[in-house]
Design a protein around this motif. Structure first.
Motif, PDB file in Angstrom:
ATOM      1  N   PRO A   1       0.759  -1.397  -0.119  1.00  0.00           N
ATOM      2  CA  PRO A   1       0.162  -0.147  -0.030  1.00  0.00           C
ATOM      3  C   PRO A   1       0.824   1.233   0.125  1.00  0.00           C
ATOM      4  N   GLY A   2       2.138   1.326   0.880  1.00  0.00           N
ATOM      5  CA  GLY A   2       2.732   2.302   0.440  1.00  0.00           C
ATOM      6  C   GLY A   2       3.421   2.563  -1.017  1.00  0.00           C
ATOM      7  N   ILE A   3       3.692   1.687  -1.587  1.00  0.00           N
ATOM      8  CA  ILE A   3       3.909   1.977  -3.112  1.00  0.00           C
ATOM      9  C   ILE A   3       2.930   2.547  -3.928  1.00  0.00           C
ATOM     10  N   VAL A   4       1.540   1.909  -3.492  1.00  0.00           N
ATOM     11  CA  VAL A   4       0.276   2.244  -4.141  1.00  0.00           C
ATOM     12  C   VAL A   4       0.093   3.887  -4.061  1.00  0.00           C
ATOM     13  N   ASP A   5       0.424   4.262  -2.711  1.00  0.00           N
ATOM     14  CA  ASP A   5      -0.131   5.585  -2.236  1.00  0.00           C
ATOM     15  C   ASP A   5       1.094   6.630  -2.962  1.00  0.00           C
ATOM     16  N   THR A   6       2.191   6.313  -3.115  1.00  0.00           N
ATOM     17  CA  THR A   6       3.140   7.031  -3.713  1.00  0.00           C
ATOM     18  C   THR A   6       2.717   7.254  -5.093  1.00  0.00           C
ATOM     19  N   LEU A   7       2.873   5.973  -5.835  1.00  0.00           N
ATOM     20  CA  LEU A   7       2.571   6.230  -7.173  1.00  0.00           C
ATOM     21  C   LEU A   7       1.111   6.891  -7.636  1.00  0.00           C
ATOM     22  N   ALA A   8      -0.224   6.571  -6.778  1.00  0.00           N
ATOM     23  CA  ALA A   8      -1.168   7.504  -7.153  1.00  0.00           C
ATOM     24  C   ALA A   8      -0.913   8.936  -6.807  1.00  0.00           C
ATOM     25  N   GLY A   9      -0.230   9.408  -5.768  1.00  0.00           N
ATOM     26  CA  GLY A   9      -0.110  10.522  -5.283  1.00  0.00           C
ATOM     27  C   GLY A   9       0.722  11.552  -6.539  1.00  0.00           C
ATOM     28  N   ARG A  10       1.432  10.459  -7.368  1.00  0.00           N
ATOM     29  CA  ARG A  10       2.258  11.295  -8.383  1.00  0.00           C
ATOM     30  C   ARG A  10       1.737  11.045  -9.686  1.00  0.00           C
ATOM     31  N   GLY A  11       0.466  10.757  -9.649  1.00  0.00           N
ATOM     32  CA  GLY A  11      -0.300  10.823 -11.037  1.00  0.00           C
ATOM     33  C   GLY A  11      -0.250   9.584 -11.812  1.00  0.00           C
ATOM     34  N   VAL A  12       0.260   8.701 -11.171  1.00  0.00           N
ATOM     35  CA  VAL A  12       0.305   7.222 -11.882  1.00  0.00           C
ATOM     36  C   VAL A  12      -1.098   6.648 -12.062  1.00  0.00           C
ATOM     37  N   ASP A  13      -1.447   6.171 -13.181  1.00  0.00           N
ATOM     38  CA  ASP A  13      -2.739   5.618 -13.206  1.00  0.00           C
ATOM     39  C   ASP A  13      -2.637   4.268 -14.090  1.00  0.00           C
ATOM     40  N   ARG A  14      -1.621   4.007 -14.552  1.00  0.00           N
ATOM     41  CA  ARG A  14      -1.548   2.785 -15.110  1.00  0.00           C
ATOM     42  C   ARG A  14      -0.109   1.888 -14.605  1.00  0.00           C
ATOM     43  N   ILE A  15      -0.332   0.911 -14.410  1.00  0.00           N
ATOM     44  CA  ILE A  15       0.995  -0.232 -13.993  1.00  0.00           C
ATOM     45  C   ILE A  15       0.876  -1.196 -14.921  1.00  0.00           C
ATOM     46  N   ALA A  16       2.185  -1.676 -15.086  1.00  0.00           N
ATOM     47  CA  ALA A  16       2.534  -3.003 -15.678  1.00  0.00           C
ATOM     48  C   ALA A  16       3.201  -4.001 -14.780  1.00  0.00           C
ATOM     49  N   ILE A  17       2.460  -5.101 -14.425  1.00  0.00           N
ATOM     50  CA  ILE A  17       3.117  -5.978 -13.404  1.00  0.00           C
ATOM     51  C   ILE A  17       3.866  -7.070 -14.311  1.00  0.00           C
ATOM     52  N   VAL A  18       5.206  -7.315 -14.074  1.00  0.00           N
ATOM     53  CA  VAL A  18       6.012  -8.097 -14.669  1.00  0.00           C
ATOM     54  C   VAL A  18       6.145  -9.561 -14.057  1.00  0.00           C
ATOM     55  N   GLY A  19       5.925 -10.547 -15.109  1.00  0.00           N
ATOM     56  CA  GLY A  19       6.329 -11.896 -14.467  1.00  0.00           C
ATOM     57  C   GLY A  19       5.003 -12.423 -13.980  1.00  0.00           C
TER      58      GLY A  19
ATOM     59  N   THR B   1      -4.360  -1.989 -14.932  1.00  0.00           N
ATOM     60  CA  THR B   1      -3.152  -2.817 -14.741  1.00  0.00           C
ATOM     61  C   THR B   1      -2.922  -3.816 -16.031  1.00  0.00           C
ATOM     62  N   SER B   2      -1.848  -3.772 -16.414  1.00  0.00           N
ATOM     63  CA  SER B   2      -1.409  -4.838 -17.554  1.00  0.00           C
ATOM     64  C   SER B   2      -0.583  -5.836 -16.782  1.00  0.00           C
ATOM     65  N   THR B   3      -0.463  -6.784 -17.668  1.00  0.00           N
ATOM     66  CA  THR B   3       0.702  -7.905 -17.276  1.00  0.00           C
ATOM     67  C   THR B   3       1.512  -8.268 -18.403  1.00  0.00           C
ATOM     68  N   LEU B   4       2.778  -8.318 -18.132  1.00  0.00           N
ATOM     69  CA  LEU B   4       3.792  -8.812 -18.963  1.00  0.00           C
ATOM     70  C   LEU B   4       4.237 -10.240 -18.352  1.00  0.00           C
ATOM     71  N   ALA B   5       3.705 -11.383 -18.939  1.00  0.00           N
ATOM     72  CA  ALA B   5       4.027 -12.651 -18.451  1.00  0.00           C
ATOM     73  C   ALA B   5       4.325 -13.681 -19.534  1.00  0.00           C
ATOM     74  N   PRO B   6       5.254 -14.658 -18.966  1.00  0.00           N
ATOM     75  CA  PRO B   6       5.788 -15.555 -20.096  1.00  0.00           C
ATOM     76  C   PRO B   6       4.814 -16.077 -20.939  1.00  0.00           C
ATOM     77  N   ASP B   7       3.623 -16.403 -20.590  1.00  0.00           N
ATOM     78  CA  ASP B   7       2.439 -17.140 -21.174  1.00  0.00           C
ATOM     79  C   ASP B   7       1.918 -16.327 -22.452  1.00  0.00           C
ATOM     80  N   SER B   8       1.753 -14.973 -22.028  1.00  0.00           N
ATOM     81  CA  SER B   8       1.696 -13.860 -23.021  1.00  0.00           C
ATOM     82  C   SER B   8       2.604 -13.690 -24.097  1.00  0.00           C
ATOM     83  N   ALA B   9       3.747 -13.760 -23.770  1.00  0.00           N
ATOM     84  CA  ALA B   9       4.938 -13.490 -24.605  1.00  0.00           C
ATOM     85  C   ALA B   9       5.129 -14.702 -25.469  1.00  0.00           C
ATOM     86  N   LEU B  10       4.525 -15.873 -25.362  1.00  0.00           N
ATOM     87  CA  LEU B  10       4.327 -16.730 -26.112  1.00  0.00           C
ATOM     88  C   LEU B  10       3.172 -17.067 -27.250  1.00  0.00           C
TER      89      LEU B  10
END
Length: 311
Positions: free
Chosen positions: A263-281, A298-307
């Motif tokens: 939640p600390g990461i979420v609060d900082t990112l949201a407070g700085r105007g981030v509205d999109r995140i990509a989660i890797v793996g 949220t989007s995801t970069l995952a091995p299954d997607s890359a195949l």
């Protein structure tokens, strides 16, 4: 989002889950970015990561950690090359994911980061072979802050050692405690309407592991020269920005002794105007958490997607 601040994005490297040969083997050989990254890792380590992973039966072994790390960077390469991922304004790494975040932010070159992952994994294995065999880290959900306080008070009243190791959402936590107290703790979680998820051995993120933190600092990290990140990293310990080499070193080492707080990461990112995140793996958790869903697309970069063939 801060009023008037333009929307921006972040890339997030999650904690490591069980890493098995079957989960990565096709990606390692079929994806061009993965082949390139793993070829470099093979040269750095002096052996085939693919072969070592195939021979391993430990989901969190040194080679499993190297594989998870290299895969994360290869997925970002693939996403950028195919246009499925745009360059991000911020990055974050959760628990083990901080080493991939550090490499992505150019805190150290990829080749050195591969060695750092392998040497750190070796140091941890040796440390936990000698220490804290009676300590585990247990995760659970559907327990709110007040219930958590009551559960921890019960442990304290019973003179049981514990530490909060992770805060992932409003009702999802990880606590480190003595293994002898685990069964009773799980029963109390259930009696309060919560659900136990899994138990980690070896444990993680507690101040009692200060000797491990010091050993990694002296025997591993001292052999590397870190650089200032090329983009801001959000700390998984307190949500602060990691913007210098010195801060990066403290952030990496702090992961051994300080709780992880998503939640600390979420609060900082949201407070700085981030509205999109990509989660890797191979993430099965962060993208589903309420605090994530409430704040980001949220989007995801995952091995299954890359195949999969491009649409």
């Amino acid at each position: 989002m801060t009023t008037g601040e333009p929307a921006s994005s972040a890339i997030v490297f999650p904690a490591m889950g069980p890493s098995r040969f079957a989960d990565f083997s096709r990606f390692m050989v079929a994806n061009a970015a993965a082949r390139e990254r793993f070829a470099v890792a093979d040269e750095v380590l002096g052996h085939s990561v693919f072969d070592a992973l195939r021979a391993s039966d430990d989901d969190y072994s040194e080679v499993a950690q190297v594989t998870s790390f290299v895969t994360s960077l290869a997925l970002v390469d693939w996403g950028l090359a195919t246009g499925r991922q745009a360059p991000a304004d911020y990055c974050a790494g959760v628990s083990f994911g901080k080493l991939a975040a550090a490499a992505h932010a150019d805190v150290l070159p990829f080749e050195e980061a591969v060695r750092l992952v392998a040497e750190t994994a070796r140091c941890e294995r040796e440390y936990f072979a000698e220490h804290h065999s009676d300590i585990v880290t247990h995760s659970f959900v559907k327990i709110g802050p007040e219930q958590l306080d009551a559960l921890l008070a019960e442990l304290a009243a019973a003179d049981e050692w514990y530490e909060l190791s992770s805060h992932l959402d409003h009702d999802l936590y990880m606590v480190s405690l003595s293994e002898r107290a685990l069964d009773g703790f799980k029963k109390r979680i259930g009696a309060c309407g919560g659900y136990s998820l899994y138990t980690m051995r070896p444990p993680a993120h507690a101040s009692i592991f200060q000797p491990l933190r010091d050993r990694v600092e002296q025997d591993v990290l001292a052999g590397y020269r870190l650089r200032d990140p090329r983009l801001p990293i959000v700390s998984d310990q307190d949500g602060s920005l990691v913007e210098s080499a010195e801060q990066a070193a403290e952030w990496i080492l702090g992961g051994f002794v300080r709780p992880m707080r998503w939640p600390g990461i979420v609060d900082t990112l949201a407070g700085r105007g981030v509205d999109r995140i990509a989660i890797v793996g191979r993430d099965r958790l962060l993208r589903r958490l309420k605090c994530t869903v409430d704040n980001f697309t949220t989007s995801t970069l995952a091995p299954d997607s890359a195949l999969k063939p491009a649409a």
